[in-house]
Write an enzyme that holds these catalytic residues in place. Sequence first.
Site, mmCIF file in Angstrom:
data_model
loop_
_atom_site.group_PDB
_atom_site.id
_atom_site.type_symbol
_atom_site.label_atom_id
_atom_site.label_comp_id
_atom_site.label_asym_id
_atom_site.label_seq_id
_atom_site.Cartn_x
_atom_site.Cartn_y
_atom_site.Cartn_z
ATOM 1 N N LYS A 67 25.564 47.420 37.565
ATOM 2 C CA LYS A 67 25.236 46.894 36.231
ATOM 3 C C LYS A 67 23.934 46.093 36.278
ATOM 4 C CE LYS A 67 30.162 46.570 35.012
ATOM 5 N NZ LYS A 67 30.697 46.708 36.385
ATOM 6 N N CYS A 91 37.713 45.270 35.084
ATOM 7 C CA CYS A 91 38.207 46.645 35.226
ATOM 8 C C CYS A 91 39.732 46.586 35.309
ATOM 9 C CB CYS A 91 37.604 47.349 36.440
ATOM 10 S SG CYS A 91 37.838 46.503 38.013
ATOM 11 N N PRO A 98 28.457 45.395 43.488
ATOM 12 C CA PRO A 98 27.407 45.990 44.327
ATOM 13 C C PRO A 98 26.064 46.201 43.647
ATOM 14 C CG PRO A 98 28.897 47.681 43.538
ATOM 15 C CD PRO A 98 29.459 46.389 43.050
ATOM 16 N N ASP A 125 28.570 30.809 43.768
ATOM 17 C CA ASP A 125 29.891 30.916 43.139
ATOM 18 C C ASP A 125 29.715 30.851 41.625
ATOM 19 O OD1 ASP A 125 32.490 30.470 42.127
ATOM 20 O OD2 ASP A 125 33.100 29.434 43.965
#
Length: 447
Positions: free
Chosen positions: A264, A379, A261, A309
Amino acid sequence: MIAPARIAAYETVLAVAAGRADLPAALAHARGRLGDERDRALAGEIATGTLRWQGAFDHVIAQFAGRPVARLDPEIVAILRTGMFQLLHLDRVPAAAVVDDAVNLARKAGKKSAAGFVNALLRRVSRERARLPIPEAPPIDVLSVSLSHPRWLSARWLERHGFDAAARWARFDNSPAPLTLRVNTLKTTAEALVRDLAEAGVATEPGRFAPNALVVTGGNPLLTPLAHGGAFVVQDEASQLVGEYVDAAGGETILDACASPGGKTTQMAAAMGGRGTIVAADVRGRRVDLLARTVAQSGARNIRVIQADARAVPAGPAAFDAVLLDAPCSGLGIIRRDPDVRWRRTEGDLAVFAERQREMLDSLAAVVRPGGRIVYSTCSSEPDENAAVVGGFLSAHPGFRREVPPRFAASPVLAALLDGEGALETLPFRDGLEAFYAVRMVRTTGW
């Protein structure tokens, strides 16, 4: 009349169990029909807590029902799970109201014949709450049943970290996650934001590791006018450490290959002070829209948003000084924030994610200039998606080598988060943070 929050929680848990939606999407849909903020909050608390403790609840249900949970109707299982969470983990709701609403929910779901079963089982849970059949041994049962984590994941943690650390990790996952903000230094300072939040009734304290992290300890900043001015971004502290690990500098050209989103992305833009360029890409249209909104709100003017992509970024060789690949992964490092992830993932998923991660790294290697760097992060807590992927990449690309960011090497606080090979690795049981991983690799040669 059934309490609206209980209906919304039941619908959320049922939708997640059926695989129709993940927790955030299912909860947003169910809460969209609730007009009262207190009902929305209670629905979220019940649904989230239920998914945290689902493993333990299912064990008790199976023991009391005398048959596996898989042989019960999904609607009844969802009603029992949400009812048990309220009976065992909420102290402000009367047990009689919980049971009555559960019985009425069974009728509303078209399971009138199961209403008596629901009534009897939940009343027994309430009556025997101090002596429920929850195992205290062996370790694998404590982790997978009593602490409600998948057995396959529990076995992995036991093997790598031992029982004490694995149990602390599981308890961490079962605790509510704090709301963490990142100060947007393009618009304000930490001191000014802390003051403005306090005036709006929001208390904060500094994060332990990331320099611009603020942990909310009271109030809700998202319900204040400050939420719309771009002064802060909601961003997990471990995620902020990944942004710090890239060590973006003014004047560089950086690709954020899976950017949405945008936390970073905007963090790196702030570190660059408006100098240089960030190309922020994401493959999914809706995620690109979210990314564009985050960038616009941040006030950063050196970010170009594109839809692409990561395996086919439209850029020539050696186009970037740095590439951040925050790769799509299992998400098993953020179970505390997304408790349904533990039930949606299987051990077999890890190989699928790892293959896609390797493809992305192989493709992105070509757009890093000699002397430039690629930062790979997830993550995920699992080595299959972290060290194994990086090891395979370095074997296939001898022109890259590992590198420790100088600021991490120079800081005892940050250096404590590095593994033996210089990768950033945050561990819930050690650091009190979600499990994130990042490694920085520099191109030492051309082609």
